[in-house]
Design an enzyme around this catalytic site. Structure first.
Site, PDB file in Angstrom:
ATOM      1  N   HIS A 343      37.846  25.451  57.066  1.00 12.30           N
ATOM      2  CA  HIS A 343      37.445  24.673  58.239  1.00 12.30           C
ATOM      3  C   HIS A 343      36.008  24.183  58.162  1.00 12.30           C
ATOM      4  O   HIS A 343      35.643  23.236  58.866  1.00 12.30           O
ATOM      5  CB  HIS A 343      37.622  25.508  59.514  1.00 12.30           C
ATOM      6  CG  HIS A 343      39.043  25.644  59.948  1.00 12.30           C
ATOM      7  ND1 HIS A 343      39.908  26.577  59.404  1.00 12.30           N
ATOM      8  CD2 HIS A 343      39.765  24.965  60.874  1.00 12.30           C
ATOM      9  CE1 HIS A 343      41.092  26.466  59.987  1.00 12.30           C
ATOM     10  NE2 HIS A 343      41.040  25.500  60.878  1.00 12.30           N
ATOM     11  N   GLY A 344      35.171  24.814  57.370  1.00 13.06           N
ATOM     12  CA  GLY A 344      33.793  24.345  57.299  1.00 13.06           C
ATOM     13  C   GLY A 344      32.919  25.224  56.438  1.00 13.06           C
ATOM     14  O   GLY A 344      33.210  26.401  56.209  1.00 13.06           O
TER      15      GLY A 344
END
Length: 504
Positions: A343-344
């Site tokens: 996700h990041g």
């Protein structure tokens, strides 16, 4: 190019008309590839080069796998393809994070003259790179499995990768990786599911009901719910939450859970509707996740395409739950930690993944991931209903606390938020912030309620209880909801904003 912009509407209309013109019936795939490239390059043309590089990597490696007789060589090409995909993803998504780690570990203070370090620290994050990279890996692995004599292909499946000419293979793969409805935020599509669909499409075959319902639902969730909620959930950002009471912060966190669902589920429904208008089926991505009775069930209902990808391409290859219990728990932790980092490039996302991984492991250890079954009865089963309700509330609370790490990307801020909940218990509630959150969250609650466990078919139930979603009343209310959603879209849409998952 935002899905909610007028520019996008014009773009889709032009593409749709050209796509179904009889004169262009032989180049439909090419039209969608060109349209997808225009869509991706619209805001930042330079990043189109990266998408083309990704396509080139996957075309070359998967085509070599298709046309190589030696199994060991095929495996080498597959390893090369997966490694190249991960290298591109790692460089652009995690280059800055890893460079920061390196400079901090060796106590290096980079100066403007340190060109390489400065470049790595300021690499742009290409929109959608996580999604089309995972699809590229899916292609390489699926082609290897179809070509591998040790992998049993179902009898009804044709080896559709092998018989394509190089030009057609390049075109189909470019289409698979760049199809604009799901290019930047999914759903993640598996090659085995998408390639068999690539064929000439006809206007008369469009499923207009699916298109209409998906687009109206999707735009309603995004524009009328998520875009309005964002103006109020803003107040749980740092440092604003520090001055607010416990109840206010809890309601705002509840609202953010509703917002992130409406935003991402809205995008997925729009993507499904747009794809259907061009004759393609994308997988369902959300299945009423907020009525889950366990964290395991939540991950079968939330971002289904990602959890499915992680299951087939990571969890099962690691051994899944086929080995010892300890190994199963380790596999869960690995998969969820990597899923969090997907996700990041921030440690807060890794912590979020570990948080869910630990939840899944503890749940499995205690046997809470399985739902106890009850015998059919002619009376309403209040104990079952109350048990389900407690479990649903508990899972929703767990998930909502995890969303803090999305809203407050600094881990210290998320911890401070929890401390503030305890400190500010005597601070009065702010109704001007709470009331709008509850009002705009109400449609999401109503959306989930008819699928409450005891009222649906996923458990034995009393004979006198008819599943709500199959009743005439529910079908009538569902049909009436679409005109209402259209009215709200026209009269009460929030200010336009990028989808939350665009940053991933």
């Amino acid at each position: 190019m935002l899905f909610t912009s007028f520019t996008f509407l014009v773009f889709v209309l032009i593409t749709f008309i050209l796509y179904y013109l009889p004169i262009f019936k032989g180049i439909q795939v090419l039209i969608l590839v060109i349209a997808s490239f225009i869509f991706y390059a619209w805001s930042f043309p330079a990043l189109l080069l990266l998408l083309i590089v990704s396509i080139g990597i996957n075309v070359l490696t998967s085509f070599k796998i298709c046309h190589t007789e030696n199994r060991q060589v095929r495996i080498l090409w597959a390893i090369l393809g997966v490694a190249a995909n991960l290298a591109v993803l790692g460089l652009f998504k995690y280059g800055a994070l890893l460079t920061n780690l390196f400079t901090n570990f060796f106590n290096i203070n980079p100066t403007p003259e340190d060109a390489l370090i400065q470049t790595l620290l300021h690499l742009p994050l290409p929109i959608g790179i996580s999604f089309y990279t995972f699809q590229g890996i899916s292609l390489v692995v699926d082609v290897l499995r179809q070509q591998d004599s040790e992998w049993e292909v179902k009898k009804h499946q044709e080896k559709y990768f092998v018989h394509l000419t190089p030009i057609r293979y390049l075109l189909n793969t470019s289409f698979f990786l760049s199809f604009f409805p799901q290019l930047v935020a999914g759903p993640i599509v598996r090659a085995n599911d998408f390639y068999p669909q690539i064929a000439r499409k006809y206007f008369q075959d469009i499923s207009w009901e699916l298109v209409f319902r998906s687009l109206v639902s999707g735009y309603f969730l995004k524009m009328a719910i998520a875009d309005n909620l964002k103006d109020y959930t803003f107040w749980i950002a740092y440092p604003y939450y520090q001055s607010q009471g416990t109840l206010t912060n809890l309601i705002l966190l509840f609202g953010y859970s509703m917002q992130i669902f409406a935003d991402f589920a809205g995008y997925s429904l729009i993507a499904i509707g747009l794809a259907a208008s061009f004759g393609y089926t994308l997988p369902q991505n959300f299945n009423f996740p907020y009525i889950s009775r366990s964290i395991a069930e939540f991950w079968r209902r939330w971002h289904i395409s990602l959890s499915t990808w992680l299951k087939y391409y990571l969890y099962i290859p690691l051994g899944g739950n086929r080995q010892s219990k300890v190994r199963t728990y380790i596999n869960l932790m690995i998969v969820m930690t990597l899923g969090g980092l997907w996700h990041g490039a921030a440690w807060s996302y890794a912590v979020w993944g570990i948080f869910h991984g630990m939840g899944l492991a503890v749940e499995r250890l205690l046997g809470w991931d399985n739902h106890s079954q009850s015998k059919e009865s002619d009376t309403f089963q209040w104990p079952l209903f109350l048990t389900d309700t407690i479990r649903v509330v508990a899972v929703f609370t767990f998930v909502s606390l995890g969303w803090l790490l999305f809203k407050l990307p600094e881990f210290s801020q998320a911890v401070d938020f929890m401390v503030t909940l305890a400190k500010n218990i005597e601070v009065g509630p702010d109704l001007t912030r709470m009331a709008p959150v509850l009002i705009f969250s109400l449609p999401i609650v109503i959306y989930h309620l008819p699928h409450w466990p005891v009222l649906t078919n996923d458990r034995p139930k009393p004979k006198i209880i008819k599943p709500v979603e199959k009743s005439l009343f529910w079908k009538t209310m569902t049909d009436l909801s679409f005109p209402l959603m259209l009215i709200f879209l026209l009269l009460n849409s929030g200010s336009s904003n990028a989808f939350i998952y665009f940053q991933f």
